[in-house]
Design a protein around this motif. Structure first.
Motif, PDB file in Angstrom:
ATOM      1  N   ILE A 126       0.797  -1.254  -0.130  1.00 51.99           N
ATOM      2  CA  ILE A 126       0.064   0.058   0.005  1.00 51.99           C
ATOM      3  C   ILE A 126       0.989   1.323  -0.102  1.00 51.99           C
ATOM      4  O   ILE A 126       0.744   2.201  -0.945  1.00 51.99           O
ATOM      5  CB  ILE A 126      -0.896   0.029   1.296  1.00 51.99           C
ATOM      6  N   TRP A 127       1.874   1.042   0.621  1.00 51.80           N
ATOM      7  CA  TRP A 127       2.705   2.376   0.874  1.00 51.80           C
ATOM      8  C   TRP A 127       3.920   2.071   0.281  1.00 51.80           C
ATOM      9  O   TRP A 127       4.735   1.226   0.418  1.00 51.80           O
ATOM     10  CB  TRP A 127       3.133   2.727   2.313  1.00 51.80           C
TER      11      TRP A 127
ATOM     12  N   LEU B 180       7.975   3.486  -0.746  1.00 57.47           N
ATOM     13  CA  LEU B 180       8.896   4.528  -0.343  1.00 57.47           C
ATOM     14  C   LEU B 180       9.007   5.602  -1.274  1.00 57.47           C
ATOM     15  O   LEU B 180       9.012   5.375  -2.730  1.00 57.47           O
ATOM     16  CB  LEU B 180      10.364   3.816  -0.166  1.00 57.47           C
ATOM     17  N   PRO B 181       9.039   6.970  -0.584  1.00 56.71           N
ATOM     18  CA  PRO B 181       8.880   8.008  -1.858  1.00 56.71           C
ATOM     19  C   PRO B 181      10.091   8.047  -2.549  1.00 56.71           C
ATOM     20  O   PRO B 181      10.347   8.453  -3.638  1.00 56.71           O
ATOM     21  CB  PRO B 181       8.990   9.279  -0.847  1.00 56.71           C
ATOM     22  N   SER B 182      11.286   7.208  -2.074  1.00 62.87           N
ATOM     23  CA  SER B 182      12.621   7.395  -2.737  1.00 62.87           C
ATOM     24  C   SER B 182      12.641   5.978  -3.220  1.00 62.87           C
ATOM     25  O   SER B 182      12.033   5.064  -2.483  1.00 62.87           O
ATOM     26  CB  SER B 182      13.665   7.702  -1.995  1.00 62.87           C
TER      27      SER B 182
ATOM     28  N   VAL C  52      18.524   2.891  -1.347  1.00 62.71           N
ATOM     29  CA  VAL C  52      19.856   2.547  -1.946  1.00 62.71           C
ATOM     30  C   VAL C  52      20.394   1.456  -1.022  1.00 62.71           C
ATOM     31  O   VAL C  52      21.509   1.084  -1.189  1.00 62.71           O
ATOM     32  CB  VAL C  52      20.788   3.869  -1.820  1.00 62.71           C
ATOM     33  N   GLY C  53      19.325   0.650  -0.556  1.00 72.02           N
ATOM     34  CA  GLY C  53      19.737  -0.613   0.215  1.00 72.02           C
ATOM     35  C   GLY C  53      19.909  -1.962  -0.740  1.00 72.02           C
ATOM     36  O   GLY C  53      20.466  -1.619  -1.729  1.00 72.02           O
TER      37      GLY C  53
ATOM     38  N   PHE D 255      -5.939   3.333   3.235  1.00 71.04           N
ATOM     39  CA  PHE D 255      -4.974   3.555   2.414  1.00 71.04           C
ATOM     40  C   PHE D 255      -5.219   3.165   1.090  1.00 71.04           C
ATOM     41  O   PHE D 255      -5.129   1.843   0.964  1.00 71.04           O
ATOM     42  CB  PHE D 255      -3.628   3.099   3.291  1.00 71.04           C
TER      43      PHE D 255
ATOM     44  N   SER E 229      15.157   4.051   6.849  1.00 75.25           N
ATOM     45  CA  SER E 229      13.932   3.649   5.727  1.00 75.25           C
ATOM     46  C   SER E 229      14.614   3.895   4.490  1.00 75.25           C
ATOM     47  O   SER E 229      14.293   2.908   3.514  1.00 75.25           O
ATOM     48  CB  SER E 229      12.745   5.053   5.752  1.00 75.25           C
ATOM     49  N   ARG E 230      15.432   4.794   4.020  1.00 77.54           N
ATOM     50  CA  ARG E 230      15.927   4.922   2.846  1.00 77.54           C
ATOM     51  C   ARG E 230      16.792   3.767   2.438  1.00 77.54           C
ATOM     52  O   ARG E 230      16.759   3.399   1.295  1.00 77.54           O
ATOM     53  CB  ARG E 230      16.889   6.270   2.512  1.00 77.54           C
ATOM     54  N   SER E 231      17.733   3.299   3.355  1.00 81.51           N
ATOM     55  CA  SER E 231      18.357   2.229   2.986  1.00 81.51           C
ATOM     56  C   SER E 231      17.687   0.835   3.369  1.00 81.51           C
ATOM     57  O   SER E 231      18.513   0.030   3.305  1.00 81.51           O
ATOM     58  CB  SER E 231      19.703   2.351   3.970  1.00 81.51           C
ATOM     59  N   GLU E 232      16.394   1.125   3.662  1.00 85.71           N
ATOM     60  CA  GLU E 232      15.689  -0.294   3.865  1.00 85.71           C
ATOM     61  C   GLU E 232      16.200  -1.137   4.842  1.00 85.71           C
ATOM     62  O   GLU E 232      16.511  -2.379   4.629  1.00 85.71           O
ATOM     63  CB  GLU E 232      15.494  -1.055   2.532  1.00 85.71           C
TER      64      GLU E 232
ATOM     65  N   GLN F 178       5.374   9.289   5.246  1.00 75.72           N
ATOM     66  CA  GLN F 178       5.197   8.355   4.299  1.00 75.72           C
ATOM     67  C   GLN F 178       6.344   7.158   4.106  1.00 75.72           C
ATOM     68  O   GLN F 178       6.092   5.802   4.114  1.00 75.72           O
ATOM     69  CB  GLN F 178       5.110   8.715   2.721  1.00 75.72           C
ATOM     70  N   TYR F 179       7.630   7.682   4.472  1.00 81.04           N
ATOM     71  CA  TYR F 179       8.623   6.652   4.702  1.00 81.04           C
ATOM     72  C   TYR F 179       8.401   5.661   5.677  1.00 81.04           C
ATOM     73  O   TYR F 179       8.743   4.384   5.578  1.00 81.04           O
ATOM     74  CB  TYR F 179       9.876   7.410   4.896  1.00 81.04           C
TER      75      TYR F 179
ATOM     76  N   ARG G 289       5.545   4.821   7.149  1.00 79.11           N
ATOM     77  CA  ARG G 289       4.395   4.021   6.799  1.00 79.11           C
ATOM     78  C   ARG G 289       5.007   2.703   5.965  1.00 79.11           C
ATOM     79  O   ARG G 289       4.713   1.652   6.183  1.00 79.11           O
ATOM     80  CB  ARG G 289       3.291   4.593   6.235  1.00 79.11           C
ATOM     81  N   ALA G 290       5.843   3.194   4.805  1.00 80.51           N
ATOM     82  CA  ALA G 290       6.215   2.239   3.886  1.00 80.51           C
ATOM     83  C   ALA G 290       6.977   1.221   4.663  1.00 80.51           C
ATOM     84  O   ALA G 290       7.099  -0.090   4.459  1.00 80.51           O
ATOM     85  CB  ALA G 290       6.888   2.920   2.942  1.00 80.51           C
ATOM     86  N   SER G 291       7.868   1.557   5.501  1.00 80.56           N
ATOM     87  CA  SER G 291       8.670   0.649   6.317  1.00 80.56           C
ATOM     88  C   SER G 291       8.008  -0.038   7.223  1.00 80.56           C
ATOM     89  O   SER G 291       8.322  -1.382   7.602  1.00 80.56           O
ATOM     90  CB  SER G 291       9.825   1.633   7.031  1.00 80.56           C
TER      91      SER G 291
ATOM     92  N   GLN H 125       5.222  -1.185   7.005  1.00 82.05           N
ATOM     93  CA  GLN H 125       4.537  -1.972   6.108  1.00 82.05           C
ATOM     94  C   GLN H 125       5.569  -3.611   5.812  1.00 82.05           C
ATOM     95  O   GLN H 125       5.382  -4.531   5.798  1.00 82.05           O
ATOM     96  CB  GLN H 125       3.975  -1.622   4.754  1.00 82.05           C
TER      97      GLN H 125
ATOM     98  N   GLU I 267       5.725  -6.994   6.688  1.00 78.94           N
ATOM     99  CA  GLU I 267       5.615  -8.100   5.711  1.00 78.94           C
ATOM    100  C   GLU I 267       6.728  -9.235   5.894  1.00 78.94           C
ATOM    101  O   GLU I 267       6.629 -10.461   5.650  1.00 78.94           O
ATOM    102  CB  GLU I 267       5.915  -7.551   4.278  1.00 78.94           C
TER     103      GLU I 267
END
Ligand code: SF4
Ligand code: SF4
Ligand code: SF4
Lengths: 197, 537
Positions: free
Chosen positions: A179-180, A182-184, A187-188, B104, B404-407, B438-439, B441-443, B445, B449
């Motif tokens: 559903i969501w 990541l906006p970017s 880089v992982g 959502f 979050s960006r680097s997951e 939003q970062y 929420r995505a993370s 999720q 998962e």
């Protein structure tokens, strides 16, 4: 008289010292061995956790845990098609080894699918039951068989033994809908994947 | 009663405390507060999702084509985390099917479709003239049957929350009327006009959960509501506490901090500390359910935003389409660019207006480009730390953002992402316009998962292990049968008359055979066997 006592004392003291030392050493060795085993075990567990547990045997071993044991002993990390590139990247990170592409000798990456028996055609031969590594098929001799969808790992092993070819692999969404986003694009793991495979 | 070791007693005089972090956004409640709460007109068709709360969906107990009366039960609760659904008006069930629900993104869920007959014929209600005559457990059962869930927006089943509170014992009941979101005024208008019923609901809640103290907490900028409350509370033991206005004072943990000065530690629930928080709207629904016998079939919701000519608070039936309500407020479609359910900071963007109002809809905000311009482009994080200053959960949003960006899900867990209440304070102050929530929420999720996948594979693994164990056992059993002298023993008894070494050898041989059989099967050579099998059949 005194020298005699002396020698006895000396003997007793030195003897117990030696014993103590030996016991201490033994304890240390035992602890080290234990730690080693624990470490190995935890490594094995960590590898096993990264494997998808499909139990399909495409790696050439009997299941995921046996393959994990072989990876511990130095086997290649790119033999698991259901895990796909993500598993390889994670294994590589864990084992400090370079990321390699999946070895095509072991199969291709396929979307997740579960086995579905066309029940009208089933002759009740029980061959699929014998093949299923997770006992996900119910049925009996000369009775209709069916797959418990939630338990099926999608390993494919039941398709081949079926004498009337009435088992289909039907793709299923793997996991819940995303559903969501990541906006970017991160880089992982994912980027490593794109560059590695 | 099993009390947690973290239980506190609250005996001191209460005063307004500061909450950690938080922001003070501009407030836009005046438009909707200009008029009184209006009952929304009856729509032609109502859509009632079976899952309007947190937990499991209810179980439909009506059939397609059935005529139903207002207040009739349409779906029963299915387990403790499930609340019933009632008919908001009389009419005919036209379908029980999947359709779009607010959530959502574009979400679809099982819903009961009800075509109103316009007569609004009500089933007979059973009001309770004196609730004090009932025991707290009887009251709890009535609340459970009335289909009430947290009406502040979270939607946790109220009866279940009360049940846990009774079990663990609570000292303090807080009625949350803070309503800190800049656009929402549903509770404020409710209290302004019906404070007596909110207070009555609070008294019922207190007698259900057996709390020693009850306090209604409200932000100080709601002067009319405070006045109405103090009048209604004149001869009541319930206290009134006026809090400083700050976002997000209305969060559960935040209002506890604002009222008691105590921060519920990470990993504990408010009930572990002996505190229960209920929303003012929920208290009102409880009053309706007990005193008037009415189940939860309507709620007060704020309709606001500049595309609406007459923003107002509607008392609308659950299941009313959002677009219908917007029409009633005179929406200017040319301005309307989108809809947010909930407030501007914590609400969720709706995919379409053709979704029903549900029990947790406290606000419907029509967006326009004037009020909500497109977000400025996201820039790199400059590590200014503003976000960490405002985070009410004491997290480090900039760190969470980087992970979050680097997951890096493990690090996210380590840094307490689970404690993020998605209040949006960090994104509000971020000078780089990073859509931080939003970062997160995505993370969140992604973490859910991953955990789910791990659970599945663990299950597969244990089934595989059991399968191997079973094979081994069956082979040994078969062997026992073949051995001379074993005929006397039944299959269930261990075979005696041979040495352990012999047995071990036999077992090893059997396991090898099984292994061989397994590896044969995976090898392509087994195509031959298959042909053979086919001949046989
Ligand atoms: S049912 Fe078939 S595909 Fe599914 S786990 Fe069992 S053998 Fe594999
Ligand atoms: S407020 Fe924005 S720019 Fe500043 S540290 Fe936080 S995320 Fe980075
Ligand atoms: S959204 Fe989460 S991280 Fe950001 S301020 Fe609120 S609680 Fe903190």
């Amino acid at each position: 008289m005194y020298p005699l006592i002396d020698t006895i004392y000396v003997q007793v003291i030195s003897g117990s010292l030696v014993l103590l030392l030996a016991a201490h050493l033994g304890l240390k060795i035992w602890q080290a061995l234990l730690r080693q085993r624990l470490l190995q075990r935890s490594l094995l567990e960590r590898i096993n956790r990264l494997l998808p547990q499909t139990q399909c045997g495409q790696c050439g071993y009997e299941g995921c845990l046996p393959y994990a044991r072989e990876i511990c002993r130095g086997d290649a990390i790119n033999k698991c098609p259901p895990g796909g590139p993500e598993t390889i990247v994670r294994l590589a990170a864990l084992m400090h080894r370079p990321v390699e592409p999946l070895n095509p000798a072991h199969g291709q990456v396929k979307p997740f699918a579960v086995a579905v028996i066309r029940e009208a055609e089933c002759i009740g031969c029980t061959k699929c039951i014998q093949a299923c590594p997770v006992d996900a098929i119910i049925g009996g001799p000369k009775l209709m068989h069916t797959v418990i969808e939630q338990e099926c790992t999608g390993c494919d092993l039941c398709v081949e033994p079926c004498p009337v070819d009435c088992i289909d692999m039907i793709s299923r969404a793997w996991g819940n809908p995303v559903i969501w986003l990541l906006p970017s694009s991160g880089v992982g793991v994912r980027q490593q994947l794109d560059t590695a495979v | 009663m099993s009390q947690s070791p973290h239980h506190k007693s609250f005996t001191a005089r209460l005063r307004a405390h500061k909450i950690f972090g938080g922001i003070k956004p501009a407030v836009y409640k005046a438009d909707a507060l200009r008029s009184r709460v209006m009952p929304a007109p009856l729509p032609g068709n109502l859509v009632l999702p079976l899952l309007q709360h947190q937990g499991q969906p209810a179980m439909a107990v009506v059939e397609v084509g059935q005529a139903v009366l207002k207040y009739q039960v349409l779906a029963m609760g299915n387990g403790p985390l499930s609340v019933p659904v009632h008919a908001p008006t009389s009419g005919v069930i036209t379908a029980i099917a999947d359709s779009a629900v607010p959530g959502f993104g574009a979400q679809v869920q099982r819903c009961i479709h009800l075509q109103a007959d316009g007569l609004d014929t009500a089933a007979e209600l059973q009001p309770c003239l004196d609730y004090r005559a009932l025991s707290h457990l009887q009251l709890l059962a009535l609340i459970d049957a009335a289909g009430i869930c947290g009406l502040g927006g979270a939607g946790f089943p109220t009866a279940e929350k009360l049940r846990v509170s009774i079990e663990q014992g609570v000292e303090l009941l807080i009625i949350n009327a803070a309503e800190c979101e800049p656009y929402i005024s549903a509770d404020e208008s409710l209290i302004r006009e019906r404070a007596d019923r909110v207070v009555s609901g609070a008294e019922i809640l207190q007698s259900v959960c057996l709390a020693k103290r009850c306090v209604i907490a409200i932000e100080k900028d709601k002067a009319d509501a405070i006045e109405a409350l103090s009048t209604a509370l004149q001869d009541s033991s319930i206290e009134l506490l006026v809090l400083n206005s700050k976002f997000p004072t209305g969060g559960e943990r935040q209002i506890i901090q604002a009222v008691t000065g105590f921060e519920v530690p990470r990993g504990l629930l408010p009930v572990d500390a002996g505190i229960l928080v209920q929303n003012a709207g929920t208290a009102y629904a409880v009053h309706n359910a007990i005193v008037e016998g009415k189940p939860c079939i309507s709620r007060i919701t704020t309709l606001t935003g500049s595309p609406l000519q007459t923003p107002k608070n509607f008392e609308a039936l659950i299941g009313t389409p959002v677009s219908f309500l917007f029409e009633m407020c005179g929406i200017d479609k040319s301005q309307h660019t989108g809809t947010i359910m909930g407030g501007s900071l914590m609400g969720i963007e709706l995919d379409s207006d053709e979704v029903p109002l549900i029990k947790t809809t406290n606000c419907l905000l029509a967006k326009s480009t004037g009020e909500f311009p497109d977000p400025a482009p996201e820039q790199a994080c400059i590590r200014c730390g503003y976000c960490a200053d405002v985070c009410p959960a004491r997290l480090l949003p900039q760190q969470l953002y980087a992970f979050s960006r680097s997951e890096d899900l493990d690090q996210l867990e380590e840094h307490g992402l689970a404690d993020c209440i998605e209040c949006g304070a960090c994104a509000y102050v971020c000078p780089s316009h990073i859509p931080l929530v939003q970062y997160y929420r995505a993370s969140k999720q992604a973490i859910a998962e991953r955990d789910r996948q791990f659970q599945t594979s663990k299950q597969w693994q244990s089934r595989f292990q059991f399968h191997q164990y079973r094979l081994k056992k069956e082979t040994t059993k078969a062997l026992d049968k073949k051995l001379p002298g074993a005929e006397k023993t039944t299959a269930n008894e261990p075979a005696q008359p041979f040495s352990r070494d012999q047995a071990r050898d036999e077992i090893a041989a059997a396991v090898r055979r099984v292994a061989a059989r397994h590896s044969n099967r995976t090898a392509p050579s087994s195509a031959k066997d298959k042909a053979k099998d086919k001949d046989r059949h």
